[in-house]
Design an enzyme around this catalytic site. Structure first.
Site, PDB file in Angstrom:
ATOM      1  N   ASP A 116      -5.385 -10.348  12.376  1.00 30.96           N
ATOM      2  CA  ASP A 116      -5.860  -9.034  12.805  1.00 30.96           C
ATOM      3  C   ASP A 116      -5.131  -8.678  14.092  1.00 30.96           C
ATOM      4  O   ASP A 116      -5.575  -9.016  15.201  1.00 30.96           O
ATOM      5  CB  ASP A 116      -7.374  -9.069  13.024  1.00 30.96           C
TER       6      ASP A 116
ATOM      7  N   ASN B 176       0.855  -1.182   0.000  1.00 36.46           N
ATOM      8  CA  ASN B 176       0.000   0.000   0.000  1.00 36.46           C
ATOM      9  C   ASN B 176       0.894   1.235   0.000  1.00 36.46           C
ATOM     10  O   ASN B 176       2.122   1.125   0.015  1.00 36.46           O
ATOM     11  CB  ASN B 176      -0.954  -0.016   1.194  1.00 36.46           C
TER      12      ASN B 176
ATOM     13  N   LYS C  55     -15.176   0.294  13.268  1.00 35.85           N
ATOM     14  CA  LYS C  55     -13.929  -0.461  13.436  1.00 35.85           C
ATOM     15  C   LYS C  55     -13.534  -0.532  14.899  1.00 35.85           C
ATOM     16  O   LYS C  55     -13.113  -1.588  15.386  1.00 35.85           O
ATOM     17  CB  LYS C  55     -12.813   0.193  12.614  1.00 35.85           C
TER      18      LYS C  55
END
Length: 400
Positions: A305, A208, A338
């Site tokens: 995660d 990214n 989130k």
């Protein structure tokens, strides 16, 4: 910050020892007193006369100096300093420190001191990467030893890679951070930063646009408030800060392992832009076109995660867990969802739409979301954003 401070400087036996005169000049120029100790090997690279002249104090080297040992001189030296600094920290010195050996003045001082110890490692890349050295690094970090570097660079031996000592002014910054009496002194804070690279084959990867600038600025701001910072960074385009413990990773799974190794911590700040997915069937050799026009099939798997795992720890959870949310639309709504989904205490959200120039740029405009609601901050430099966020973190940890 260094005025009136006393530094016990242990000079190890590596070619990087030639940089210690510059360090001594910088420390004394900032008002610090420097008591030098030369190992036998260190004296092969810089002479005791040179070091003594620059420090304004005798360069110690002999454990069995009867004049000083009549008063248990090595104990006095190890306790009189505000900070013990090892430059360069060779593989041999680090091994002695990790194992508690004390067969010369330098290693005896390091074992006898009750003060914080900061080391600037320097060695050949193969020595740095050796399993024994990596075990010693892990031991020293768990013992609370502070690290300045090393960095990647050209070696005197002609090789290139990690193991090059950071420059004297960076070591000076690390010393200033170690001696800081800010509101976070005694606190350990973990910061993740930068992108992750998920391999497709040996030459291609998914990434990214994160530069790592905000995470780096935040680590510096926390360091300047006195925190001991464990900085875990992906392959960022900005260099990591001095005065923090740096762990470099490539993939999300490597970052996950590094985070687990760095815990426990008083706070964990997850500024890294971790890839959500990885290529499960990454090729071991470069993928080649065969002329048929057939396209490769990539199978994706979900990455761990890390934010959710740390936020939802049932034992040893940091007192404060902060996540970051880089969004392109409905920023506050997505970030609020989130935070609830992950279980973290705060979310720092920003709009990274291409027209904002924020991702990869020098400025940021964030919204800090916690259990009390959302607080929007004006656009400012990433350094100013970091300082304001660090002050908020310090206040939260002080209250806790």
């Amino acid at each position: 910050m260094l005025a009136g401070k006393r530094i016990l400087l242990i000079i190890g036996g590596g070619i990087a020892a030639f940089k210690t005169p510059e360090l001594i000049r910088a420390l004394r120029g900032a008002g610090a007193a420097v008591t030098p100790v030369l190992t036998r090997a260190g004296a092969e690279f810089v002479t005791p006369l040179t070091i003594s002249s620059l420090a304004g104090e005798v360069a110690h080297g002999d454990l069995f100096d009867l004049t000083h040992e009549a008063e248990i001189g090595h104990i006095q030296l190890s306790r009189a300093a505000d900070l013990v600094v090892v430059v360069p920290a060779t593989a041999d010195l680090m091994a002695k420190m990790a194992q508690g050996l004390a067969n010369d003045l330098a290693s005896t001082l390091l074992l006898a001191t009750d003060k914080r110890v900061l080391i600037a490692p320097a060695m050949n890349v193969r020595m740095w990467e050796h399993a024994a050295t990596q075990r010693n690094i892990a031991t020293l970090k768990s013992d609370g030893v502070l690290f300045a570097g090393p960095t990647d660079g050209d070696m005197a031996c002609g090789e290139f890679g990690p193991g090059r000592m950071v420059e004297p002014l960076e070591i000076k910054s690390a010393i200033e951070a170690a001696l800081s009496d800010g509101p976070l002194k005694g606190r350990h804070i973990l910061v993740t930063s930068g992108p992750t690279h998920e391999p497709i084959d040996p030459v291609r990867y998914i990434a990214n646009r994160s530069s790592g600038a905000q995470g780096t600025a935040l680590a510096e701001a926390l360091r300047d408030l006195g925190a001991r910072v464990s900085f875990i960074t992906g392959p960022a385009s900005v260099p990591p800060p001095a005065g923090v413990t740096v762990t470099r990773v490539e993939t999300a799974r490597e970052m996950q392992a590094a985070v687990q190794a760095a815990l426990p911590a008083d706070a964990a700040i997850f500024a890294a832009a971790v890839a959500d997915w990885r290529v499960e069937n990454a090729a071991s050799k470069k993928m080649k076109k065969d002329g048929s026009g057939a396209l490769p099939t990539l199978a994706f798997a979900e990455n761990p995660d890390i934010l959710a795992q740390v936020s939802q720890m049932t034992s040893g959870r940091p007192a404060l867990v902060v996540g970051f949310a880089a969004e392109t639309h409905d920023v506050q709504r997505h970030a609020t969802e989130k935070r609830a989904r992950k279980g973290c205490d705060w979310i720092v959200a920003n709009d990274v739409s291409p027209e904002t120039g924020i991702m990869g740029g020098s400025e940021n405009a964030v919204t800090v979301i916690d259990d009390k609601g959302a607080e929007q901050w004006d656009r400012m430099s990433k350094a100013d954003t970091a300082r304001r966020l660090a002050a908020r973190i310090a206040a939260a940890l002080g209250a806790s």
